[in-house]
Design an enzyme around this catalytic site. Structure first.
Site, PDB file in Angstrom:
ATOM      1  N   HIS A   1       1.365  -7.179 -12.102  1.00 44.83           N
ATOM      2  CA  HIS A   1       1.390  -5.748 -11.803  1.00 44.83           C
ATOM      3  C   HIS A   1       0.722  -4.989 -12.944  1.00 44.83           C
ATOM      4  O   HIS A   1       1.187  -5.051 -14.085  1.00 44.83           O
ATOM      5  CB  HIS A   1       2.830  -5.266 -11.651  1.00 44.83           C
ATOM      6  CG  HIS A   1       3.508  -5.802 -10.422  1.00 44.83           C
ATOM      7  ND1 HIS A   1       3.928  -4.995  -9.393  1.00 44.83           N
ATOM      8  CD2 HIS A   1       3.802  -7.070 -10.057  1.00 44.83           C
ATOM      9  CE1 HIS A   1       4.469  -5.743  -8.448  1.00 44.83           C
ATOM     10  NE2 HIS A   1       4.416  -7.004  -8.824  1.00 44.83           N
TER      11      HIS A   1
ATOM     12  N   CYS B   1       0.858  -0.861  -6.018  1.00 41.54           N
ATOM     13  CA  CYS B   1       2.246  -0.497  -6.289  1.00 41.54           C
ATOM     14  C   CYS B   1       2.490   0.954  -5.880  1.00 41.54           C
ATOM     15  O   CYS B   1       1.747   1.846  -6.269  1.00 41.54           O
ATOM     16  CB  CYS B   1       2.499  -0.707  -7.773  1.00 41.54           C
ATOM     17  SG  CYS B   1       3.612   0.463  -8.517  1.00 41.54           S
ATOM     18  N   GLU B   2       3.502   1.161  -5.056  1.00 41.99           N
ATOM     19  CA  GLU B   2       3.729   2.516  -4.538  1.00 41.99           C
ATOM     20  C   GLU B   2       4.347   3.451  -5.570  1.00 41.99           C
ATOM     21  O   GLU B   2       4.387   4.653  -5.365  1.00 41.99           O
ATOM     22  CB  GLU B   2       4.585   2.465  -3.272  1.00 41.99           C
ATOM     23  CG  GLU B   2       6.032   2.074  -3.497  1.00 41.99           C
ATOM     24  CD  GLU B   2       6.794   2.000  -2.176  1.00 41.99           C
ATOM     25  OE1 GLU B   2       6.168   1.775  -1.145  1.00 41.99           O
ATOM     26  OE2 GLU B   2       8.030   2.158  -2.204  1.00 41.99           O
ATOM     27  N   HIS B   3       4.825   2.904  -6.669  1.00 39.24           N
ATOM     28  CA  HIS B   3       5.404   3.759  -7.704  1.00 39.24           C
ATOM     29  C   HIS B   3       4.347   4.369  -8.615  1.00 39.24           C
ATOM     30  O   HIS B   3       4.543   5.448  -9.158  1.00 39.24           O
ATOM     31  CB  HIS B   3       6.399   2.967  -8.569  1.00 39.24           C
ATOM     32  CG  HIS B   3       7.633   2.577  -7.814  1.00 39.24           C
ATOM     33  ND1 HIS B   3       8.434   1.524  -8.178  1.00 39.24           N
ATOM     34  CD2 HIS B   3       8.187   3.100  -6.696  1.00 39.24           C
ATOM     35  CE1 HIS B   3       9.443   1.429  -7.323  1.00 39.24           C
ATOM     36  NE2 HIS B   3       9.308   2.361  -6.413  1.00 39.24           N
ATOM     37  N   HIS B   4       3.240   3.657  -8.821  1.00 38.78           N
ATOM     38  CA  HIS B   4       2.240   4.118  -9.779  1.00 38.78           C
ATOM     39  C   HIS B   4       0.820   4.167  -9.200  1.00 38.78           C
ATOM     40  O   HIS B   4      -0.103   4.578  -9.887  1.00 38.78           O
ATOM     41  CB  HIS B   4       2.225   3.195 -11.009  1.00 38.78           C
ATOM     42  CG  HIS B   4       3.558   3.105 -11.700  1.00 38.78           C
ATOM     43  ND1 HIS B   4       4.476   2.115 -11.421  1.00 38.78           N
ATOM     44  CD2 HIS B   4       4.128   3.894 -12.629  1.00 38.78           C
ATOM     45  CE1 HIS B   4       5.555   2.290 -12.168  1.00 38.78           C
ATOM     46  NE2 HIS B   4       5.373   3.362 -12.906  1.00 38.78           N
TER      47      HIS B   4
ATOM     48  N   CYS C   1       0.862  -1.944 -13.457  1.00 37.22           N
ATOM     49  CA  CYS C   1       1.772  -0.916 -14.007  1.00 37.22           C
ATOM     50  C   CYS C   1       2.681  -1.515 -15.077  1.00 37.22           C
ATOM     51  O   CYS C   1       3.298  -0.777 -15.844  1.00 37.22           O
ATOM     52  CB  CYS C   1       2.574  -0.234 -12.903  1.00 37.22           C
ATOM     53  SG  CYS C   1       3.619  -1.319 -11.951  1.00 37.22           S
TER      54      CYS C   1
ATOM     55  N   GLN D   1       6.343  -5.343  -4.146  1.00 33.60           N
ATOM     56  CA  GLN D   1       6.204  -6.784  -3.932  1.00 33.60           C
ATOM     57  C   GLN D   1       7.391  -7.343  -3.137  1.00 33.60           C
ATOM     58  O   GLN D   1       7.219  -8.213  -2.277  1.00 33.60           O
ATOM     59  CB  GLN D   1       6.072  -7.510  -5.280  1.00 33.60           C
ATOM     60  CG  GLN D   1       5.835  -9.008  -5.115  1.00 33.60           C
ATOM     61  CD  GLN D   1       5.630  -9.712  -6.433  1.00 33.60           C
ATOM     62  OE1 GLN D   1       5.120  -9.139  -7.390  1.00 33.60           O
ATOM     63  NE2 GLN D   1       6.009 -10.987  -6.485  1.00 33.60           N
TER      64      GLN D   1
END
Ligand code: ZN
Length: 188
Positions: free
Chosen positions: A146, A75-78, A148, A118
């Site tokens: 996920h 996940c590119e956010h976390h 996260c 995703q």
């Protein structure tokens, strides 16, 4: 990929959380993480269209489905993993192109091995199929957990399902229902 930069960054994170980056258990961690990222993010350097090698469809104008393709992404956010299964279906166009079955798994792996969302992963796979094969239709379904969400945030496990639907799978409800039944194992 700049492994030295990753190495320095991981060392800073360890120091930032209050760890002693010099203690024995952590000494090689920055280098280990750098080489892991090189592998986990290796898809950044690959054009997904280029891995879908093509051959003439030989008048096989029927649905092809590769289901339950396992994948791991980040996940590119976390920068935490999300992982699960992808299902890729397409129908070649008349006199069009097909690809080897294993290429359907390869394109999923290439797109997964990037800092990713995703939703974007799902549409990137579908768009690569359209670009490489110009098929009658493509349907990509991805279901994933996920970390996260399950490790932090809502602290609950759940499956996130995303789809990307192109061509005849979008316009023809019966064709779409047929492939969804096949994915769910209820066909024939
Ligand atoms: Zn996240």
């Amino acid at each position: 990929m700049d492994l030295e930069k990753i190495n320095q960054g991981v060392k800073l994170i360890l120091e930032g959380v209050g760890e002693d980056a010099q203690r024995e258990g952590l000494l090689d961690t920055p280098a280990r993480v750098a080489s892991m990222y090189e592998d986990v993010f290796s898809g950044l350097e690959v054009d997904p269209v280029s891995v879908i090698t093509t051959m003439p469809a030989d008048r096989h104008q029927e649905m092809v489905l590769l289901k339950d393709i396992s994948f791991f992404s980040m996940c590119e956010h976390h920068l935490l993993p999300f992982f699960g299964k992808a299902h890729v279906a397409y129908i070649p166009s008349e006199g069009g192109l097909i690809t080897g079955l294993s290429k359907l798994a390869t394109v999923v792996q290439v797109v997964a091995r990037r800092p990713q969302l995703q939703e974007r992963m799902t549409s990137t796979v579908a768009d690569a199929m359209v670009a490489a094969l110009d098929p009658l239709g493509v349907l990509v379904l991805v279901q994933a957990e996920h970390l996260c969400m399950s490790m932090r945030g809502i602290r609950s496990t759940a499956q996130t399902v995303t789809s990307a639907v192109r061509g005849i799978f979008r316009t023809n409800a019966a064709t779409r229902a047929e492939v969804l039944a096949m994915i769910n194992g209820r066909a024939w």
